[in-house]
Design an enzyme around this catalytic site. Structure first.
Site, PDB file in Angstrom:
ATOM      1  N   HIS A  80      48.185  48.107  42.473  1.00  0.00           N
ATOM      2  CA  HIS A  80      47.583  49.249  41.760  1.00  0.00           C
ATOM      3  C   HIS A  80      48.224  50.587  42.147  1.00  0.00           C
ATOM      4  O   HIS A  80      48.040  51.581  41.431  1.00  0.00           O
ATOM      5  CB  HIS A  80      46.081  49.328  42.040  1.00  0.00           C
ATOM      6  CG  HIS A  80      45.291  48.179  41.503  1.00  0.00           C
ATOM      7  ND1 HIS A  80      45.334  47.811  40.169  1.00  0.00           N
ATOM      8  CD2 HIS A  80      44.442  47.301  42.109  1.00  0.00           C
ATOM      9  CE1 HIS A  80      44.538  46.754  39.992  1.00  0.00           C
ATOM     10  NE2 HIS A  80      44.001  46.420  41.137  1.00  0.00           N
ATOM     11  N   ASP A 107      42.081  36.430  43.083  1.00  0.00           N
ATOM     12  CA  ASP A 107      40.728  36.814  42.670  1.00  0.00           C
ATOM     13  C   ASP A 107      40.379  36.344  41.254  1.00  0.00           C
ATOM     14  O   ASP A 107      39.282  36.626  40.760  1.00  0.00           O
ATOM     15  CB  ASP A 107      40.505  38.328  42.826  1.00  0.00           C
ATOM     16  CG  ASP A 107      41.701  39.168  42.427  1.00  0.00           C
ATOM     17  OD1 ASP A 107      42.662  38.616  41.836  1.00  0.00           O
ATOM     18  OD2 ASP A 107      41.691  40.383  42.710  1.00  0.00           O
TER      19      ASP A 107
HETATM   20 ZN   LIG Z   1      42.717  41.986  42.098  1.00  0.00          ZN
END
Ligand SMILES: [Zn+2]
Length: 316
Positions: A124, A247
């Site tokens: 990110h 995830d």
């Molecule tokens: Zn993630």
């Protein structure tokens, strides 16, 4: 196929109370591997810190300086999700260094594949901003480092359940890097629409596959095969980097896709095949994954997929 493991360890000095991106994540992976007869003997490599020049292959000097300054004044938060403690700058340099070591292991011919089990994660982080638990964009730094090592065409396969907005932005207009992402959508960070194909200099080299909540492992693999595999084959990468978040596992508390450890074994086997066809190798860089049992099992399944391929998930 040979696989080498690289880890900085759990990094206990980079943590915040109650935060899901925690030292136990790496500890859980290492503990799980240690208990697996076929994986505990995989060769290991100790990484070193990335230096400032490596960080600035991707990041602005302002961002690198801001991270250092925040750590030096005792820490703080880059945003509501992303903490920084006194030791976080050094931890982030080590995590980036582990990604560089993974690239070096493959480029030096020491291994066909390498897996960096390190934190904090990276995908990110943009050129100028820490966000989404990420301080420096490890996989992007690894891509630039690989190019300096002579591997000019880099394919990044982002399997984390969240879209890698930082990596997409960094390579948006760069025809030397193919970025692909399968991710739950809508979900944090809100980017990753299928219509985002890349900038004018790299049209078609940014491939987003947004998936609805509840997507099964088989559906995920079908979309990978249909959308990502042809693009990777056509790109003829000299190195494959995997933004290896786990995830998307059904047990993960931060998202609602339904992958299993078997999905990751199949994916890793496919990456192994793609690399063999292209005459390249792969370097895997840990991203997310917040259920400790699922994380350990999924990394182990990935390693078995790389070592053994699809036909023989358990050796012996
Ligand atoms: Zn993630």
């Amino acid at each position: 196929m040979s696989v080498i493991l690289i880890s900085t360890g759990p990094e206990p000095e980079h943590s915040a109370p109650g935060h899901p991106e925690r030292p136990d994540r790496v500890a859980a992976i290492l503990d799980h591997i240690a208990g697996q007869e076929d994986l505990s003997s995989l060769p290991r490599l100790d990484p070193t810190e990335a230096d400032g020049a490596a960080i600035e292959l991707v990041h602005t000097s302002a961002h690198a300086g801001a991270v250092r300054a925040m750590a030096q004044r005792g820490g703080g938060w880059f945003d509501g999700d992303t903490f920084c403690g006194p030791g976080s700058h050094a931890a982030a340099l080590r995590s980036a260094g582990a990604a560089l070591a993974a690239v070096d292991a493959v480029c030096d011919g020491r291994s066909d594949h390498a897996f960096s089990i390190s934190r904090p994660p990276g995908h990110h982080a943009t050129a100028g901003t820490a966000m989404g638990f990420c301080i420096f964009n490890n996989v992007a730094i690894a891509a630039r480092h690989a190019q300096l090592r002579g591997r000019k065409r880099i394919a990044i396969i982002d399997i984390d359940v969240h879209h890698g907005n930082g990596t997409e932005e960094i390579f948006w207009d760069d025809p030397s890097v193919l970025y692909t992402s399968l991710h739950q959508y809508p979900l944090y960070p809100g980017t990753g629409h299928a219509s985002a194909h890349g900038g004018p200099g790299a049209l078609g080299l940014n491939i987003n596959v947004p998936l609805p909540s509840g997507t099964s492992g088989d559906e995920w693999l079908d979309r990978f095969e249909g959308s990502v595999v042809p693009a990777v084959i056509a790109f003829e990468p000299e190195l494959v980097l995997v933004s290896a978040g786990f995830d998307a596992h059904a047990a993960d508390p931060l998202a609602t896709l339904q992958l299993t450890a078997s999905t990751y074994a199949a994916l890793a086997s496919r990456v192994r095949d793609l690399c063999a066809e292209a005459g390249s190798g792969s370097a895997w860089v840990l991203e997310g994954g917040y259920d400790l049992d699922a994380l350990g099992e999924s990394v182990a399944a990935s390693l078995r997929g790389l070592v053994n391929g699809g036909g023989d998930p358990t050796p012996g």
